[in-house]
Design a protein around this motif. Structure first.
Motif, PDB file in Angstrom:
ATOM      1  N   LYS A 181      -2.061   3.831   4.871  1.00 13.13           N
ATOM      2  CA  LYS A 181      -2.977   4.760   4.201  1.00 13.13           C
ATOM      3  C   LYS A 181      -2.752   6.197   4.667  1.00 13.13           C
ATOM      4  O   LYS A 181      -2.849   7.137   3.871  1.00 13.13           O
ATOM      5  CB  LYS A 181      -4.434   4.328   4.427  1.00 13.13           C
ATOM      6  N   ALA A 182      -2.442   6.387   5.961  1.00 10.90           N
ATOM      7  CA  ALA A 182      -2.098   7.734   6.442  1.00 10.90           C
ATOM      8  C   ALA A 182      -0.806   8.185   5.765  1.00 10.90           C
ATOM      9  O   ALA A 182      -0.663   9.351   5.365  1.00 10.90           O
ATOM     10  CB  ALA A 182      -1.945   7.729   7.960  1.00 10.90           C
TER      11      ALA A 182
ATOM     12  N   ASN B  18       0.809  -1.231   0.000  1.00  6.11           N
ATOM     13  CA  ASN B  18       0.000   0.000   0.000  1.00  6.11           C
ATOM     14  C   ASN B  18       0.838   1.276   0.000  1.00  6.11           C
ATOM     15  O   ASN B  18       0.379   2.294  -0.507  1.00  6.11           O
ATOM     16  CB  ASN B  18      -0.933   0.030   1.224  1.00  6.11           C
ATOM     17  N   LEU B  19       2.044   1.218   0.592  1.00  5.42           N
ATOM     18  CA  LEU B  19       2.808   2.471   0.740  1.00  5.42           C
ATOM     19  C   LEU B  19       4.083   2.494  -0.102  1.00  5.42           C
ATOM     20  O   LEU B  19       4.278   3.419  -0.896  1.00  5.42           O
ATOM     21  CB  LEU B  19       3.130   2.710   2.222  1.00  5.42           C
ATOM     22  N   TYR B  20       4.934   1.501   0.039  1.00  8.23           N
ATOM     23  CA  TYR B  20       6.132   1.465  -0.809  1.00  8.23           C
ATOM     24  C   TYR B  20       5.731   1.542  -2.279  1.00  8.23           C
ATOM     25  O   TYR B  20       6.386   2.188  -3.088  1.00  8.23           O
ATOM     26  CB  TYR B  20       6.932   0.167  -0.581  1.00  8.23           C
TER      27      TYR B  20
ATOM     28  N   MET C 239       0.265   7.369   2.847  1.00 11.96           N
ATOM     29  CA  MET C 239      -0.019   7.736   1.451  1.00 11.96           C
ATOM     30  C   MET C 239      -0.389   9.209   1.354  1.00 11.96           C
ATOM     31  O   MET C 239       0.011   9.913   0.435  1.00 11.96           O
ATOM     32  CB  MET C 239      -1.178   6.900   0.887  1.00 11.96           C
ATOM     33  N   HIS C 240      -1.174   9.667   2.320  1.00 16.29           N
ATOM     34  CA  HIS C 240      -1.582  11.071   2.221  1.00 16.29           C
ATOM     35  C   HIS C 240      -0.422  12.010   2.537  1.00 16.29           C
ATOM     36  O   HIS C 240      -0.314  13.087   1.942  1.00 16.29           O
ATOM     37  CB  HIS C 240      -2.796  11.380   3.094  1.00 16.29           C
ATOM     38  N   GLY C 241       0.466  11.612   3.439  1.00 16.73           N
ATOM     39  CA  GLY C 241       1.671  12.413   3.669  1.00 16.73           C
ATOM     40  C   GLY C 241       2.452  12.562   2.375  1.00 16.73           C
ATOM     41  O   GLY C 241       2.942  13.649   2.035  1.00 16.73           O
ATOM     42  N   PHE C 242       2.532  11.458   1.642  1.00 17.46           N
ATOM     43  CA  PHE C 242       3.232  11.455   0.353  1.00 17.46           C
ATOM     44  C   PHE C 242       2.530  12.412  -0.623  1.00 17.46           C
ATOM     45  O   PHE C 242       3.179  13.213  -1.291  1.00 17.46           O
ATOM     46  CB  PHE C 242       3.237  10.022  -0.189  1.00 17.46           C
ATOM     47  N   SER C 243       1.209  12.336  -0.678  1.00 16.36           N
ATOM     48  CA  SER C 243       0.446  13.237  -1.570  1.00 16.36           C
ATOM     49  C   SER C 243       0.734  14.700  -1.248  1.00 16.36           C
ATOM     50  O   SER C 243       0.965  15.515  -2.144  1.00 16.36           O
ATOM     51  CB  SER C 243      -1.071  13.037  -1.420  1.00 16.36           C
ATOM     52  N   MET C 244       0.725  15.025   0.054  1.00 18.57           N
ATOM     53  CA  MET C 244       0.907  16.435   0.440  1.00 18.57           C
ATOM     54  C   MET C 244       2.296  16.941   0.060  1.00 18.57           C
ATOM     55  O   MET C 244       2.448  18.071  -0.412  1.00 18.57           O
ATOM     56  CB  MET C 244       0.661  16.608   1.948  1.00 18.57           C
ATOM     57  N   ALA C 245       3.306  16.100   0.261  1.00 19.16           N
ATOM     58  CA  ALA C 245       4.675  16.510  -0.098  1.00 19.16           C
ATOM     59  C   ALA C 245       4.786  16.702  -1.606  1.00 19.16           C
ATOM     60  O   ALA C 245       5.324  17.709  -2.089  1.00 19.16           O
ATOM     61  CB  ALA C 245       5.673  15.468   0.392  1.00 19.16           C
ATOM     62  N   LEU C 246       4.230  15.750  -2.366  1.00 21.02           N
ATOM     63  CA  LEU C 246       4.289  15.872  -3.834  1.00 21.02           C
ATOM     64  C   LEU C 246       3.499  17.070  -4.327  1.00 21.02           C
ATOM     65  O   LEU C 246       3.866  17.709  -5.313  1.00 21.02           O
ATOM     66  CB  LEU C 246       3.716  14.611  -4.486  1.00 21.02           C
ATOM     67  N   ALA C 247       2.411  17.376  -3.628  1.00 19.75           N
ATOM     68  CA  ALA C 247       1.596  18.537  -4.011  1.00 19.75           C
ATOM     69  C   ALA C 247       2.452  19.792  -3.963  1.00 19.75           C
ATOM     70  O   ALA C 247       2.397  20.648  -4.857  1.00 19.75           O
ATOM     71  CB  ALA C 247       0.399  18.669  -3.072  1.00 19.75           C
TER      72      ALA C 247
ATOM     73  N   GLY D 169      -7.237   5.278   7.275  1.00 18.76           N
ATOM     74  CA  GLY D 169      -5.993   6.038   7.391  1.00 18.76           C
ATOM     75  C   GLY D 169      -6.234   7.387   8.039  1.00 18.76           C
ATOM     76  O   GLY D 169      -5.300   8.067   8.460  1.00 18.76           O
ATOM     77  N   GLN D 170      -7.491   7.803   8.113  1.00 15.52           N
ATOM     78  CA  GLN D 170      -7.832   9.083   8.737  1.00 15.52           C
ATOM     79  C   GLN D 170      -8.260   8.903  10.188  1.00 15.52           C
ATOM     80  O   GLN D 170      -8.129   9.818  10.986  1.00 15.52           O
ATOM     81  CB  GLN D 170      -8.969   9.754   7.954  1.00 15.52           C
ATOM     82  N   THR D 171      -8.820   7.738  10.479  1.00 13.96           N
ATOM     83  CA  THR D 171      -9.384   7.538  11.823  1.00 13.96           C
ATOM     84  C   THR D 171      -8.687   6.434  12.608  1.00 13.96           C
ATOM     85  O   THR D 171      -8.873   6.324  13.815  1.00 13.96           O
ATOM     86  CB  THR D 171     -10.870   7.142  11.719  1.00 13.96           C
ATOM     87  N   GLY D 172      -7.916   5.576  11.921  1.00 17.02           N
ATOM     88  CA  GLY D 172      -7.424   4.356  12.569  1.00 17.02           C
ATOM     89  C   GLY D 172      -8.545   3.335  12.618  1.00 17.02           C
ATOM     90  O   GLY D 172      -9.729   3.696  12.525  1.00 17.02           O
ATOM     91  N   GLN D 173      -8.177   2.063  12.696  1.00 21.90           N
ATOM     92  CA  GLN D 173      -9.215   1.033  12.808  1.00 21.90           C
ATOM     93  C   GLN D 173      -8.680  -0.159  13.603  1.00 21.90           C
ATOM     94  O   GLN D 173      -7.514  -0.520  13.472  1.00 21.90           O
ATOM     95  CB  GLN D 173      -9.671   0.582  11.400  1.00 21.90           C
TER      96      GLN D 173
END
Ligand code: NDP
Length: 248
Positions: free
Chosen positions: A158-159, A113-115, A161-169, A144-148
């Motif tokens: 999943k959390a 999911n992340l690599y 992944m969003h860190g990656f999105s923000m940096a790339l943004a 990834g937003q709430t934990g499960q």
């Protein structure tokens, strides 16, 4: 969109198939990765899509393998042209409570999911920068937003992944590239069919919409973000979850 090429990892999965269909319908030249062409009967899948009027091509690639991703990128570029839109949708779950989780479950979920998101995106983002256009869309999860419970591995990936999105943004904003995350709630696919029925019923009871999502509802958000006109939406994490997020 006649000349835009879109690559979807996990494109033959439940959500991926709808993403491929809607992008193809919108006029993109769509290519998907599949792990193993023999095992997955990808040719049958492709024929079914063609019968429904959508043309989708495929290349073999295990997204956990950086070198395989490099080779896949060269093949895609040579056969179909440079990739303008990248959707990272490949993913797995290997649930267990953290205090009992085997290292293997942690490892395989983080790898897949992340690599994978780095392994694939790394092959295309340089070209996007050079050409001054790119759309990167990462399919994460409400978890990834709430934990499960039972998903420390999946929630972390999943959390991440969003860190990656923000940096790339940030890195791509002045180069015509956007990077966004879509965080689906629970969607009717093979992945959620594996959840025991009573647990699934409990989940649905928490969703304000009173039902699980459909893959086409996730795909709709992908097509929206992929558009040239979506340039000012960058670094966002868009929930598509029937209001679930508001009920925690
Ligand atoms: P599916 O299991 O239907 O599809 C997953 C896809 O990922 C399959 O095409 C699968 O290929 C592919 N994949 C798995 N491992 C690899 C790998 N190593 N290399 C390349 N491809 C791989 O799941 P969904 O359609 O439900 O999920 C799609 C995405 O959406 C995932 O990232 C998932 O985490 C996310 N998501 C799903 C939700 C849901 O409720 N269904 C909710 C929130 C997020 P193969 O079939 O060969 O294994």
């Amino acid at each position: 969109m006649a000349n835009r090429v879109a690559l979807v990892t996990g494109g033959n999965g439940g959500i991926g198939t709808e993403i491929c269909k809607q992008l193809a319908t919108a006029g993109y030249r769509v290519v998907t990765t599949c792990v193993d062409a023999e095992r997955e009967k990808i040719a049958d899948w492709q024929k079914e899509l063609a019968a429904a009027g959508t043309q989708v091509d495929w290349v073999e690639c295990n997204v956990t393998d950086f070198e395989a991703c490099k080779a896949m990128a060269a093949e895609v570029t040579e056969k179909f042209g440079p990739v303008d839109v990248l959707i990272n949708a490949a993913g797995i779950t290997r649930d267990a409570f953290a205090h009992k989780m085997p290292l293997e479950n942690w490892d395989s979920v983080i790898q897949t999911n992340l690599y994978s998101v780095f392994n694939v995106t790394r092959q295309f983002v340089e070209g996007m920068r050079e050409r001054g256009f790119g759309r990167i869309i990462n399919i994460a999860s409400v978890n990834g937003q709430t934990g499960q419970f039972g998903q420390a591995n999946y929630s972390a990936a999943k959390a991440g992944m969003h860190g990656f999105s923000m940096a790339l943004a940030k890195e791509g904003a002045r180069k015509g590239i956007t990077a966004n995350t879509i965080s689906p709630g629970y969607v009717e696919t093979a992945m959620t069919a594996a959840i025991p029925e009573e647990v699934r019923n409990g989940i649905v009871a928490q969703v304000p919409a009173g039902r699980m999502g459909r893959p086409d509802e996730i795909a709709r958000a992908v097509v929206f973000l992929a558009a040239d006109e979506a340039e000012y939406i960058n670094g966002a994490n868009i929930p598509v979850n029937g209001g679930l997020f508001t009920s925690f």
